[in-house]
Scaffold this motif. Structure first.
Motif, PDB file in Angstrom:
ATOM      1  N   PHE A 287       0.831  -1.198   0.000  1.00  0.00           N
ATOM      2  CA  PHE A 287       0.000   0.000   0.000  1.00  0.00           C
ATOM      3  C   PHE A 287       0.872   1.258   0.000  1.00  0.00           C
ATOM      4  O   PHE A 287       0.613   2.215  -0.734  1.00  0.00           O
ATOM      5  CB  PHE A 287      -0.927  -0.023   1.217  1.00  0.00           C
ATOM      6  CG  PHE A 287      -1.912   1.086   1.247  1.00  0.00           C
ATOM      7  CD1 PHE A 287      -2.918   1.180   0.304  1.00  0.00           C
ATOM      8  CD2 PHE A 287      -1.844   2.058   2.230  1.00  0.00           C
ATOM      9  CE1 PHE A 287      -3.835   2.214   0.332  1.00  0.00           C
ATOM     10  CE2 PHE A 287      -2.751   3.095   2.268  1.00  0.00           C
ATOM     11  CZ  PHE A 287      -3.750   3.179   1.328  1.00  0.00           C
ATOM     12  N   ALA A 288       1.928   1.268   0.785  1.00  0.00           N
ATOM     13  CA  ALA A 288       2.832   2.411   0.852  1.00  0.00           C
ATOM     14  C   ALA A 288       3.547   2.611  -0.494  1.00  0.00           C
ATOM     15  O   ALA A 288       3.728   3.750  -0.946  1.00  0.00           O
ATOM     16  CB  ALA A 288       3.848   2.221   1.970  1.00  0.00           C
ATOM     17  N   LEU A 289       3.954   1.516  -1.148  1.00  0.00           N
ATOM     18  CA  LEU A 289       4.601   1.632  -2.459  1.00  0.00           C
ATOM     19  C   LEU A 289       3.651   2.199  -3.509  1.00  0.00           C
ATOM     20  O   LEU A 289       4.046   3.033  -4.332  1.00  0.00           O
ATOM     21  CB  LEU A 289       5.122   0.268  -2.920  1.00  0.00           C
ATOM     22  CG  LEU A 289       6.430  -0.192  -2.296  1.00  0.00           C
ATOM     23  CD1 LEU A 289       6.737  -1.635  -2.690  1.00  0.00           C
ATOM     24  CD2 LEU A 289       7.563   0.709  -2.725  1.00  0.00           C
TER      25      LEU A 289
ATOM     26  N   PHE B 143       2.195   9.441  -6.176  1.00  0.00           N
ATOM     27  CA  PHE B 143       2.657  10.814  -5.984  1.00  0.00           C
ATOM     28  C   PHE B 143       3.836  11.140  -6.894  1.00  0.00           C
ATOM     29  O   PHE B 143       3.954  12.262  -7.395  1.00  0.00           O
ATOM     30  CB  PHE B 143       3.036  11.080  -4.524  1.00  0.00           C
ATOM     31  CG  PHE B 143       1.838  11.277  -3.637  1.00  0.00           C
ATOM     32  CD1 PHE B 143       0.928  12.281  -3.890  1.00  0.00           C
ATOM     33  CD2 PHE B 143       1.624  10.450  -2.549  1.00  0.00           C
ATOM     34  CE1 PHE B 143      -0.169  12.481  -3.076  1.00  0.00           C
ATOM     35  CE2 PHE B 143       0.529  10.634  -1.725  1.00  0.00           C
ATOM     36  CZ  PHE B 143      -0.375  11.646  -1.988  1.00  0.00           C
ATOM     37  N   ARG B 144       4.690  10.168  -7.139  1.00  0.00           N
ATOM     38  CA  ARG B 144       5.850  10.385  -8.007  1.00  0.00           C
ATOM     39  C   ARG B 144       5.410  10.692  -9.431  1.00  0.00           C
ATOM     40  O   ARG B 144       5.904  11.616 -10.068  1.00  0.00           O
ATOM     41  CB  ARG B 144       6.735   9.143  -7.967  1.00  0.00           C
ATOM     42  CG  ARG B 144       7.985   9.265  -8.766  1.00  0.00           C
ATOM     43  CD  ARG B 144       8.832   8.037  -8.580  1.00  0.00           C
ATOM     44  NE  ARG B 144       9.913   8.066  -9.543  1.00  0.00           N
ATOM     45  CZ  ARG B 144      10.511   7.012 -10.013  1.00  0.00           C
ATOM     46  NH1 ARG B 144      10.182   5.827  -9.579  1.00  0.00           N
ATOM     47  NH2 ARG B 144      11.475   7.106 -10.879  1.00  0.00           N
ATOM     48  N   LYS B 145       4.441   9.916  -9.939  1.00  0.00           N
ATOM     49  CA  LYS B 145       3.934  10.152 -11.296  1.00  0.00           C
ATOM     50  C   LYS B 145       3.245  11.507 -11.371  1.00  0.00           C
ATOM     51  O   LYS B 145       3.413  12.243 -12.360  1.00  0.00           O
ATOM     52  CB  LYS B 145       2.958   9.053 -11.697  1.00  0.00           C
ATOM     53  CG  LYS B 145       2.408   9.231 -13.088  1.00  0.00           C
ATOM     54  CD  LYS B 145       1.659   8.013 -13.545  1.00  0.00           C
ATOM     55  CE  LYS B 145       1.030   8.241 -14.880  1.00  0.00           C
ATOM     56  NZ  LYS B 145       1.874   7.938 -15.988  1.00  0.00           N
ATOM     57  N   GLN B 146       2.510  11.882 -10.339  1.00  0.00           N
ATOM     58  CA  GLN B 146       1.827  13.163 -10.335  1.00  0.00           C
ATOM     59  C   GLN B 146       2.828  14.321 -10.386  1.00  0.00           C
ATOM     60  O   GLN B 146       2.612  15.307 -11.089  1.00  0.00           O
ATOM     61  CB  GLN B 146       0.952  13.276  -9.089  1.00  0.00           C
ATOM     62  CG  GLN B 146       0.089  14.503  -9.055  1.00  0.00           C
ATOM     63  CD  GLN B 146      -0.806  14.533  -7.831  1.00  0.00           C
ATOM     64  OE1 GLN B 146      -0.690  13.700  -6.938  1.00  0.00           O
ATOM     65  NE2 GLN B 146      -1.705  15.494  -7.800  1.00  0.00           N
ATOM     66  N   LYS B 147       3.930  14.202  -9.685  1.00  0.00           N
ATOM     67  CA  LYS B 147       4.954  15.251  -9.714  1.00  0.00           C
ATOM     68  C   LYS B 147       5.578  15.363 -11.100  1.00  0.00           C
ATOM     69  O   LYS B 147       5.871  16.461 -11.577  1.00  0.00           O
ATOM     70  CB  LYS B 147       6.037  14.974  -8.680  1.00  0.00           C
ATOM     71  CG  LYS B 147       5.618  15.297  -7.259  1.00  0.00           C
ATOM     72  CD  LYS B 147       6.748  15.089  -6.303  1.00  0.00           C
ATOM     73  CE  LYS B 147       6.305  15.374  -4.878  1.00  0.00           C
ATOM     74  NZ  LYS B 147       7.407  15.186  -3.919  1.00  0.00           N
ATOM     75  N   LYS B 148       5.805  14.227 -11.774  1.00  0.00           N
ATOM     76  CA  LYS B 148       6.370  14.257 -13.122  1.00  0.00           C
ATOM     77  C   LYS B 148       5.425  14.957 -14.091  1.00  0.00           C
ATOM     78  O   LYS B 148       5.851  15.768 -14.917  1.00  0.00           O
ATOM     79  CB  LYS B 148       6.642  12.838 -13.628  1.00  0.00           C
ATOM     80  CG  LYS B 148       7.883  12.206 -13.071  1.00  0.00           C
ATOM     81  CD  LYS B 148       8.107  10.850 -13.706  1.00  0.00           C
ATOM     82  CE  LYS B 148       9.364  10.206 -13.199  1.00  0.00           C
ATOM     83  NZ  LYS B 148       9.588   8.884 -13.822  1.00  0.00           N
ATOM     84  N   VAL B 149       4.137  14.657 -14.000  1.00  0.00           N
ATOM     85  CA  VAL B 149       3.159  15.267 -14.891  1.00  0.00           C
ATOM     86  C   VAL B 149       3.091  16.769 -14.642  1.00  0.00           C
ATOM     87  O   VAL B 149       3.045  17.568 -15.585  1.00  0.00           O
ATOM     88  CB  VAL B 149       1.773  14.606 -14.708  1.00  0.00           C
ATOM     89  CG1 VAL B 149       0.683  15.402 -15.425  1.00  0.00           C
ATOM     90  CG2 VAL B 149       1.804  13.179 -15.220  1.00  0.00           C
TER      91      VAL B 149
END
Length: 148
Positions: free
Chosen positions: A30-32, A38-44
């Motif tokens: 769940f944590a992964l 969040f990582r993908k959202q920051k890239k976008v």
């Protein structure tokens, strides 16, 4: 016998009071998932910021642009303080839109035109060269075939 093993395992887990490995694994997965989301959202967001900066640099008077709702126009003026862009949609007709409404800069596609006549002879490469007399003879023969 198998039922006895299951019952013994269940009683051991309940009486132990500790957290089992499956629960820890579930929390880790769940944590992964949250981390990668969040990582993908920051890239976008970074890509969108980069695109916006490029648009702001390219948006100068005289540039042809397209808005998010499909209007094509030429930039007349840009007011960065009020986030407004004045577009000329047709000669004499202007529209004021928000800078975020401008979606992309339109680059006209210009076909490559060769400087010499080499492209004209490239089409005739499949036919052998003929002299003026041969051409006249061929045309006369075609005309005679059509009249018969």
């Amino acid at each position: 016998m198998f039922v006895n093993l299951l019952a013994a395992t269940n009683t051991q887990q309940q009486s132990g009071g500790g957290i089992d490995v499956m629960t820890i694994g579930l929390f880790a997965v769940f944590a992964l998932l949250i981390f990668f989301m969040f990582r993908k959202q920051k890239k976008v967001q970074a890509q969108m910021r980069e695109k916006t900066e490029r648009l702001k640099e390219q948006m100068v008077p005289g540039t042809e642009v397209m808005t998010q709702f499909g209007l094509f126009g030429t930039v007349v003026s840009v007011d960065a303080d009020n986030n407004k862009v004045v577009l000329e949609l047709s000669p004499g007709n202007t529209a004021t839109v928000h800078t975020q409404a401008v979606n992309e800069v339109v680059t006209p596609e210009t076909p490559e035109v060769p400087d010499d006549a080499s492209s004209l002879t490239a089409e005739r490469a499949d036919r052998p060269e003929e002299t003026a007399e041969e051409t006249l003879k061929r045309l006369n023969e075609e005309q005679n075939k059509d009249t018969k």
